[in-house]
Design a protein around this motif. Structure first.
Motif, PDB file in Angstrom:
ATOM      1  N   UNK A 104      25.466  98.419  41.166  1.00 29.07           N
ATOM      2  CA  UNK A 104      25.357  97.935  39.791  1.00 29.07           C
ATOM      3  C   UNK A 104      26.551  98.409  38.964  1.00 29.07           C
ATOM      4  N   UNK A 105      26.928  99.694  39.120  1.00 37.07           N
ATOM      5  CA  UNK A 105      28.067 100.223  38.378  1.00 37.07           C
ATOM      6  C   UNK A 105      29.371  99.547  38.757  1.00 37.07           C
ATOM      7  N   UNK A 106      29.578  99.344  40.048  1.00 33.29           N
ATOM      8  CA  UNK A 106      30.791  98.679  40.524  1.00 33.29           C
ATOM      9  C   UNK A 106      30.866  97.252  39.983  1.00 33.29           C
ATOM     10  N   UNK A 107      29.759  96.530  40.045  1.00 31.94           N
ATOM     11  CA  UNK A 107      29.731  95.146  39.574  1.00 31.94           C
ATOM     12  C   UNK A 107      29.974  95.071  38.073  1.00 31.94           C
ATOM     13  N   UNK A 108      29.359  95.989  37.340  1.00 31.15           N
ATOM     14  CA  UNK A 108      29.566  96.049  35.883  1.00 31.15           C
ATOM     15  C   UNK A 108      31.044  96.235  35.570  1.00 31.15           C
ATOM     16  N   UNK A 109      31.680  97.192  36.233  1.00 35.72           N
ATOM     17  CA  UNK A 109      33.079  97.477  35.955  1.00 35.72           C
ATOM     18  C   UNK A 109      34.007  96.378  36.444  1.00 35.72           C
ATOM     19  N   UNK A 110      33.675  95.752  37.565  1.00 35.45           N
ATOM     20  CA  UNK A 110      34.523  94.685  38.098  1.00 35.45           C
ATOM     21  C   UNK A 110      34.538  93.473  37.176  1.00 35.45           C
ATOM     22  N   UNK A 111      33.344  93.046  36.757  1.00 36.19           N
ATOM     23  CA  UNK A 111      33.248  91.813  35.969  1.00 36.19           C
ATOM     24  C   UNK A 111      33.489  92.083  34.485  1.00 36.19           C
ATOM     25  N   UNK A 112      32.745  93.025  33.930  1.00 32.01           N
ATOM     26  CA  UNK A 112      32.864  93.281  32.496  1.00 32.01           C
ATOM     27  C   UNK A 112      34.005  94.253  32.177  1.00 32.01           C
TER      28      UNK A 112
END
Length: 260
Positions: A226-234
């Motif tokens: 979740x953290x990786x996806x948050x940082x990658x996209x947002x």
């Protein structure tokens, strides 16, 4: 329809508002994720996802430019991704959330002063007031806890603080150089993501890790994913792009004042 200075400023403020909200939420999310993966693994996964998603967006929305200074773009990408983020993420693992927030809060002040000194940017009366408030608020954050609680400063905490401070100075260099040479936002973003992907792939492999191991960690650790996806996209595709784009419309110092 011609674009007036006021409409430029409105665009910049909207972009900076998006950036500030997203990056303001990032620190606790990153710290939680780093309980499951190393800083380099987190950043590798972040830029892998960001590169895959942003590449088709870039190809569909950007026109080829033969005059791009690719060496400048690569240098900027190194400054803005591995050289800024490696000390920041390692520093986050060695400091408390309070210490990290205080130190990260000093970054815009460094950028403001750098813009005034190196880019000869003018600071008007309202911006001077904003800068004074920002510096005052940061000093309160730094010294306020010392007047109310007893803090035990450990060696790892000191090293972590120095790493985050180093990250702030490198990010300032990135902001000032990209502003001075008026780099294309989309191209710089894509090059930054790719450079990040290459750099952190090398660092993960140098640690003895692999893509397979990282994938396994993310599968069994939903919070890390979740953290990786948050940082990658947002954090990358939206906030990083928004900050660079905003600097096209206003001065680097004004963009930093907005952060406060």
């Amino acid at each position: 329809m011609s674009i007036t200075p006021s409409s430029n400023r409105a665009k910049a403020y909207a972009l900076l508002l998006v950036n500030t909200v997203i990056w303001g939420l990032s620190a606790p999310i990153i710290k939680q994720s780093l309980n499951f993966v190393s800083p380099n693994e987190f950043l590798l996964a972040r830029f892998f996802i960001a590169s895959i998603i942003f590449l088709p967006i870039f190809l569909l929305t950007s026109k080829p430019k033969s005059h791009n200074n690719w060496w400048l773009l690569i240098i900027l990408a190194l400054l803005g991704t591995p050289l800024t983020l490696t000390p920041l993420y390692v520093g986050l693992t060695m400091t408390t959330s309070l210490e990290a927030s205080i130190l990260i809060a000093t970054g815009p002040i460094i950028t403001i002063l750098g813009g005034v000194i190196f880019l000869r940017e003018r600071v008007n009366k309202m911006e001077k007031i904003g800068l004074a408030l920002a510096i005052s608020g940061t000093l309160v954050l730094i010294f306020g806890p010392l007047t109310t609680i007893s803090l035990t400063v450990s060696k790892p905490s000191i090293i972590g603080s120095l790493l985050i401070t180093l990250s702030n100075f490198i990010w300032t260099a990135f902001c000032l150089i990209s502003k001075k040479f008026k780099t294309d936002t989309n191209t710089l973003s894509l090059v930054s993501y790719v450079i990040g992907l290459i750099s952190f792939s090398f660092l993960v492999y140098s640690e003895g890790g692999s893509i397979t191991q990282l994938g396994t960690k993310l599968i069994i650790s939903p919070l890390a994913l979740l953290g990786v996806t948050f940082q990658a996209i947002l954090g990358s595709i939206v906030a990083f792009w928004a900050y660079i784009k905003a600097q096209e419309y206003i001065e680097a110092s004004e963009a930093s004042v907005f952060t406060y």
